[in-house]
Design a protein around this motif. Structure first.
Motif, PDB file in Angstrom:
ATOM      1  N   ASP A  31      -1.206  15.824 -13.720  1.00 48.88           N
ATOM      2  CA  ASP A  31      -1.559  14.967 -12.550  1.00 48.88           C
ATOM      3  C   ASP A  31      -3.045  14.923 -12.488  1.00 48.88           C
ATOM      4  N   ARG A  32      -3.873  14.050 -12.054  1.00 46.94           N
ATOM      5  CA  ARG A  32      -5.268  14.204 -11.897  1.00 46.94           C
ATOM      6  C   ARG A  32      -5.559  15.200 -10.641  1.00 46.94           C
ATOM      7  N   HIS A  33      -4.716  15.303  -9.709  1.00 48.12           N
ATOM      8  CA  HIS A  33      -4.819  16.205  -8.756  1.00 48.12           C
ATOM      9  C   HIS A  33      -3.615  17.328  -8.644  1.00 48.12           C
ATOM     10  N   PRO A  34      -3.954  18.501  -8.024  1.00 50.25           N
ATOM     11  CA  PRO A  34      -2.868  19.588  -7.986  1.00 50.25           C
ATOM     12  C   PRO A  34      -1.950  19.206  -7.000  1.00 50.25           C
ATOM     13  N   ASP A  35      -2.140  18.417  -5.998  1.00 51.29           N
ATOM     14  CA  ASP A  35      -0.844  18.092  -5.110  1.00 51.29           C
ATOM     15  C   ASP A  35      -0.472  19.532  -4.550  1.00 51.29           C
ATOM     16  N   MET A  36      -1.128  20.466  -4.221  1.00 46.35           N
ATOM     17  CA  MET A  36      -0.705  21.581  -3.607  1.00 46.35           C
ATOM     18  C   MET A  36      -1.083  22.012  -2.162  1.00 46.35           C
ATOM     19  N   GLU A  37      -1.274  20.966  -1.494  1.00 41.94           N
ATOM     20  CA  GLU A  37      -1.518  21.153  -0.186  1.00 41.94           C
ATOM     21  C   GLU A  37      -0.359  21.607   0.702  1.00 41.94           C
ATOM     22  N   ASN A  38      -0.481  22.780   1.521  1.00 44.14           N
ATOM     23  CA  ASN A  38       0.542  23.090   2.155  1.00 44.14           C
ATOM     24  C   ASN A  38       0.705  22.664   3.802  1.00 44.14           C
ATOM     25  N   LEU A  39       0.040  21.263   4.047  1.00 44.60           N
ATOM     26  CA  LEU A  39       0.209  20.734   5.218  1.00 44.60           C
ATOM     27  C   LEU A  39       1.562  20.842   5.669  1.00 44.60           C
ATOM     28  N   PHE A  40       1.833  21.061   7.130  1.00 48.50           N
ATOM     29  CA  PHE A  40       3.121  21.045   7.715  1.00 48.50           C
ATOM     30  C   PHE A  40       4.042  21.809   6.941  1.00 48.50           C
ATOM     31  N   ASN A  53       0.753  14.830  -1.103  1.00 50.56           N
ATOM     32  CA  ASN A  53       0.171  16.024  -1.863  1.00 50.56           C
ATOM     33  C   ASN A  53       0.698  17.255  -1.228  1.00 50.56           C
ATOM     34  N   ASN A  54       1.813  17.384  -0.448  1.00 51.47           N
ATOM     35  CA  ASN A  54       2.445  18.674  -0.069  1.00 51.47           C
ATOM     36  C   ASN A  54       3.709  18.612  -0.640  1.00 51.47           C
ATOM     37  N   PHE A  55       4.381  17.822  -1.307  1.00 49.95           N
ATOM     38  CA  PHE A  55       5.691  17.957  -1.893  1.00 49.95           C
ATOM     39  C   PHE A  55       6.104  19.203  -2.729  1.00 49.95           C
ATOM     40  N   ILE A  56       5.109  19.680  -3.383  1.00 49.91           N
ATOM     41  CA  ILE A  56       5.351  20.891  -4.147  1.00 49.91           C
ATOM     42  C   ILE A  56       5.656  22.034  -3.176  1.00 49.91           C
ATOM     43  N   LEU A 111       5.121  11.401  -3.196  1.00 42.68           N
ATOM     44  CA  LEU A 111       5.998  12.169  -2.210  1.00 42.68           C
ATOM     45  C   LEU A 111       7.567  12.309  -2.321  1.00 42.68           C
ATOM     46  N   ALA A 112       7.898  11.234  -3.078  1.00 43.95           N
ATOM     47  CA  ALA A 112       9.338  10.999  -3.455  1.00 43.95           C
ATOM     48  C   ALA A 112      10.049  12.057  -4.215  1.00 43.95           C
ATOM     49  N   ALA A 113       8.974  12.837  -4.961  1.00 44.56           N
ATOM     50  CA  ALA A 113       9.441  13.976  -5.860  1.00 44.56           C
ATOM     51  C   ALA A 113      10.212  14.836  -5.137  1.00 44.56           C
ATOM     52  N   PHE A 114       9.684  15.072  -3.918  1.00 42.28           N
ATOM     53  CA  PHE A 114      10.619  16.205  -3.216  1.00 42.28           C
ATOM     54  C   PHE A 114      12.130  15.984  -3.054  1.00 42.28           C
ATOM     55  N   ILE A 158       0.907  -1.109  -0.172  1.00 44.53           N
ATOM     56  CA  ILE A 158       0.166  -0.101   0.116  1.00 44.53           C
ATOM     57  C   ILE A 158       0.855   1.347   0.050  1.00 44.53           C
ATOM     58  N   SER A 159       0.495   2.290  -0.823  1.00 45.78           N
ATOM     59  CA  SER A 159       1.185   3.297  -1.118  1.00 45.78           C
ATOM     60  C   SER A 159       0.381   4.474  -0.373  1.00 45.78           C
ATOM     61  N   ARG A 160      -0.774   4.809  -0.741  1.00 41.86           N
ATOM     62  CA  ARG A 160      -1.317   5.847  -0.356  1.00 41.86           C
ATOM     63  C   ARG A 160      -0.718   7.248   0.215  1.00 41.86           C
ATOM     64  N   ASP A 161      -0.926   7.844   1.400  1.00 42.24           N
ATOM     65  CA  ASP A 161      -0.354   9.166   1.524  1.00 42.24           C
ATOM     66  C   ASP A 161       0.934   9.091   2.047  1.00 42.24           C
ATOM     67  N   VAL A 162       1.616   8.081   2.693  1.00 49.98           N
ATOM     68  CA  VAL A 162       2.805   8.303   3.324  1.00 49.98           C
ATOM     69  C   VAL A 162       3.734   7.153   3.036  1.00 49.98           C
ATOM     70  N   ASN A 163       3.310   6.040   2.610  1.00 49.55           N
ATOM     71  CA  ASN A 163       4.250   5.114   2.308  1.00 49.55           C
ATOM     72  C   ASN A 163       4.921   5.038   0.994  1.00 49.55           C
ATOM     73  N   LEU A 164       6.291   4.742   0.971  1.00 49.78           N
ATOM     74  CA  LEU A 164       7.235   4.645  -0.245  1.00 49.78           C
ATOM     75  C   LEU A 164       7.410   3.252  -0.412  1.00 49.78           C
ATOM     76  N   ASN A 165       7.062   2.662  -1.635  1.00 45.08           N
ATOM     77  CA  ASN A 165       7.460   1.366  -1.791  1.00 45.08           C
ATOM     78  C   ASN A 165       8.635   0.964  -2.942  1.00 45.08           C
ATOM     79  N   TYR A 166       8.668   2.013  -3.684  1.00 44.79           N
ATOM     80  CA  TYR A 166       9.356   2.048  -4.994  1.00 44.79           C
ATOM     81  C   TYR A 166      10.093   3.203  -5.262  1.00 44.79           C
ATOM     82  N   LEU A 167      11.288   3.066  -5.635  1.00 48.48           N
ATOM     83  CA  LEU A 167      11.816   4.312  -6.022  1.00 48.48           C
ATOM     84  C   LEU A 167      13.338   3.791  -6.856  1.00 48.48           C
ATOM     85  N   ALA A 168      13.026   4.372  -8.293  1.00 46.86           N
ATOM     86  CA  ALA A 168      14.051   4.200  -9.254  1.00 46.86           C
ATOM     87  C   ALA A 168      14.483   5.122  -9.800  1.00 46.86           C
ATOM     88  N   GLN A 169      15.997   5.138 -10.469  1.00 44.03           N
ATOM     89  CA  GLN A 169      16.748   6.271 -11.014  1.00 44.03           C
ATOM     90  C   GLN A 169      17.277   5.958 -12.418  1.00 44.03           C
TER      91      GLN A 169
END
Length: 240
Positions: A55-64, A99-102, A33-36, A11-22
């Motif tokens: 993106d289907r979502h703006p991802d412009m939350e300013n949470l925290f 959704n707060n990485f930007i 969130l890994a974009a940050f 499960i990824s959802r809002d805080v879990n990172l399971n995969y990252l490749a470069q």
């Protein structure tokens, strides 16, 4: 390709990172969130960039954002590991979310991103009403502007961040299932338009967002369809 994290199809959802490749200046991950971390690692804060966020979502939350800046303004985000970054907390909550990485990037690196263009269907927050916004289908159909054509013909680094979320190609139906919204021809048109920018971008980040696509199979299969046109990877993406 360097696989930095591969914890399988969890499960990824809002805080879990399971995969990252470069691979070069291109990154692929399940959680946006890994974009940050990728941006902090790759972008030169002495330069300015424009952001194309698809993106289907703006991802412009300013949470925290404010609290995080005061707590972690002395953290060296350019060299911190992704694992250590995910350990940072605000009031016992993970600082970095899907959704707060930007906004977090803009807070910690002001003036680096000077212009943003959003491609997706959801409404932007009022504070961003001056930024350019189009639906995915409209963006595909809209010819390149003269300025964009001049950019591509200049053979110079575009100073552009391409940030793509695979969920933009899906629609959630009333029964909870997800449907692809583009035909094969439209997907090719999208790929033909975006490819010159990816080839010349300073950085490309791609989020799979499996839960927003109807599952891992949908997200990975769609990425592989795109990859057939874009050649981000030499082979198809495989996540066990």
């Amino acid at each position: 390709m360097v696989i930095i994290i591969d914890n399988g199809r969890n499960i990824s959802r809002d805080v879990n990172l399971n995969y990252l490749a470069q691979i070069g200046n291109k990154y692929i991950f399940d959680n946006h969130l890994a974009a940050f971390w990728c941006w902090c690692r790759e972008l030169d804060v002495m330069k300015t960039y424009s952001l194309l966020h698809i993106d289907r979502h703006p991802d412009m939350e300013n949470l925290f954002a404010r609290e995080g800046f005061h707590l972690y303004k002395n953290v060296d985000f350019e060299s911190i590991s992704i694992e250590d970054l995910l350990e940072l907390k605000v009031n016992n909550h993970q600082l970095l979310r899907w959704n707060n990485f930007i906004e977090l990037y803009n807070v910690f690196h002001p003036y680096t991103i000077q212009g943003m263009e959003f491609v997706g269907n959801e409404t932007l927050p009022l504070r961003l009403r001056h930024e350019k916004k189009q639906s995915l289908l409209s963006w595909i159909k809209t010819p390149l502007t003269i300025d964009e054509l001049v950019e591509l013909e200049s053979k110079k680094d575009l100073g552009k961040i391409i940030d793509l979320d695979i969920d933009v190609f899906f629609k959630e139906l009333s029964n909870g299932r997800y449907k692809e919204i583009l035909s094969a021809e439209q997907l090719k048109q999208f790929s033909d338009k975006i490819k010159p920018f990816i080839d010349r971008a300073a950085l490309t980040t791609v989020a799979l967002s499996p839960e927003c696509c109807g599952g891992w199979d949908n997200a990975v299969n769609m990425f592989n369809k795109l990859n057939n046109h874009l050649q981000i990877l030499p082979d198809n993406l495989e996540i066990q």
